[in-house]
Design an enzyme around this catalytic site. Structure first.
Site, mmCIF file in Angstrom:
data_model
loop_
_atom_site.group_PDB
_atom_site.id
_atom_site.type_symbol
_atom_site.label_atom_id
_atom_site.label_comp_id
_atom_site.label_asym_id
_atom_site.label_seq_id
_atom_site.Cartn_x
_atom_site.Cartn_y
_atom_site.Cartn_z
ATOM 1 N N LEU A 55 19.375 11.494 30.405
ATOM 2 C CA LEU A 55 19.768 10.145 30.025
ATOM 3 C C LEU A 55 20.991 10.276 29.130
ATOM 4 O O LEU A 55 21.104 11.235 28.356
ATOM 5 C CB LEU A 55 18.643 9.430 29.248
ATOM 6 C CG LEU A 55 17.340 9.134 30.001
ATOM 7 C CD1 LEU A 55 16.326 8.521 29.036
ATOM 8 C CD2 LEU A 55 17.578 8.209 31.183
ATOM 9 N N ASP A 56 21.904 9.323 29.218
ATOM 10 C CA ASP A 56 23.060 9.330 28.320
ATOM 11 C C ASP A 56 22.587 9.349 26.867
ATOM 12 O O ASP A 56 21.496 8.859 26.544
ATOM 13 C CB ASP A 56 23.917 8.088 28.544
ATOM 14 C CG ASP A 56 24.607 8.075 29.888
ATOM 15 O OD1 ASP A 56 24.694 9.141 30.525
ATOM 16 O OD2 ASP A 56 25.051 6.989 30.309
ATOM 17 N N LYS A 57 23.418 9.873 26.001
ATOM 18 C CA LYS A 57 23.098 9.926 24.576
ATOM 19 C C LYS A 57 22.625 8.567 24.063
ATOM 20 O O LYS A 57 21.628 8.475 23.338
ATOM 21 C CB LYS A 57 24.335 10.374 23.783
ATOM 22 C CG LYS A 57 24.173 10.284 22.273
ATOM 23 C CD LYS A 57 25.471 10.620 21.563
ATOM 24 C CE LYS A 57 25.328 10.428 20.055
ATOM 25 N NZ LYS A 57 26.617 10.707 19.350
#
Length: 343
Positions: A149-151
């Site tokens: 997942l993106d940051k």
């Protein structure tokens, strides 16, 4: 449930035959499609490390094109001990057994070490929590990481604790439910309101040639499909729809897929400074409390809310849900404080 998978002590040779449908493909993309248990960066590193041959010829260029009927051999060295150091970072664990961990990742937590984020990542926390019991397939810096997942995206993420579990989970993520039960749903707050109650975005994605840090819809990019459904719409101060809450389900799992696809159809995510910068002025149409919530959000309003898959050991379908975190739940309440909200 228990599972013990001995770690290989010798180099593993993986042999592939190039099908007619793969003729002309880049070598790195072919390997990424055919070997979903390995990350694309890991496969690229193996090519550069002189671990891949095509028809007996050593190939060190990831972009080389392959021919039908050819034979590719990948020499995968045995996994080494993870280099990232263990760090005591709190984890919101939803489920754990001998094969895997499902956790609810908070926004702001980077999944694995990379340039600019050598410490303080989910991997550092997992090494502290699991010790040596993490899959080595993801490479030195990404032990156990099946997907990312993106940051600044929150929500559900599964981590493999054994190599066997990693391979079986990665195959399900690559298949995206076409061959069996698999669910992966997100909640996304977007600008505006779609004209239809549901729809799909089928648009190929690749690196933006003008900015390699961004992804863009590109004619020759990788196939990408996002299915969306309208859950709520929210009126602005002028009485017209200014924002909506969508459920998005992925048929493919490309980098930044939901963010780019929603921007592509004119509904970028709230708080997305990368793909929704042109919509910042619309914040002036939000109710005052919602505007304040958005200003304090400092991230894209995206949350992985549902994850379901066949357990890699038992084959039993298991599904998990994660409610909106506090920041997005507050944004939703603030947006809905109008008689024009539709549920």
């Amino acid at each position: 449930m228990s599972e013990t998978t001995p770690r290989p002590t010798e180099t593993e040779r993986i042999e592939l035959t190039i099908a007619d449908t793969d003729a002309g493909s880049r070598l790195d993309r072919l390997l990424a499609d055919r070997l979903p248990a390995f990350s694309r960066s890991r496969l690229k590193a193996l090519i550069l490390a002189e671990a891949v041959t095509v028809d007996g010829r050593l190939v060190v260029d990831p972009s080389v094109r392959v021919n039908s009927g050819g034979r590719v051999v990948v020499a995968v060295p045995p996994p080494t001990d993870p280099v990232p150091a263990p760090e005591t970072i709190p984890l919101d664990i939803v489920f754990e057994d001998a094969a895997l961990i499902v956790l609810n990742k908070p926004a702001g937590l980077v999944v694995h070490p990379a340039a600019g984020n050598a410490t303080g990542t989910l991997v550092n926390a997992l090494i502290a929590h699991c010790g040596a019991s993490l899959s080595g397939i993801g490479g030195v810096a990404r032990p156990g990481i099946v997907h990312r997942l993106d940051k600044d995206t929150s929500g559900l993420l599964v981590v493999a604790k054994t190599d066997r579990a990693h391979r079986r989970l990665a195959a399900q993520f690559a298949d995206h439910g076409r061959s069996g039960g698999f669910t992966r749903a997100y909640l996304a707050f977007v600008w505006g309101c779609p004209a239809l109650p549901s729809g799909s975005v089928d648009a190929p994605l690749d690196r933006d040639p003008r900015n390699r840090e961004k992804i863009a819809v590109r004619p020759n990019g990788r196939w990408a499909v996002t299915h969306w459904r309208l859950i709520e719409s929210y009126a602005g101060t002028d009485g017209r729809p200014v924002a909506s809450l969508l459920e998005c389900r992925l048929e493919t799992g490309r980098t930044h897929q939901i963010r780019v696809h929603m921007a592509h159809i004119g509904h970028p995510l709230l708080g997305d400074a990368t793909y929704g910068a042109g919509f910042r002025t619309k914040a002036g149409l939000l109710p005052p409390e919602a505007r304040t919530c958005l200003e304090s959000l400092r991230r894209q309003a995206l949350h992985a809310t549902c994850l379901g898959f066949a357990h890699p050991s038992s084959g039993e379908f298991i599904e998990f849900t994660a409610e909106l975190p506090q920041d997005l739940a507050g944004l939703r309440r603030a947006l809905a404080k109008t008689d024009e909200s539709v549920i």
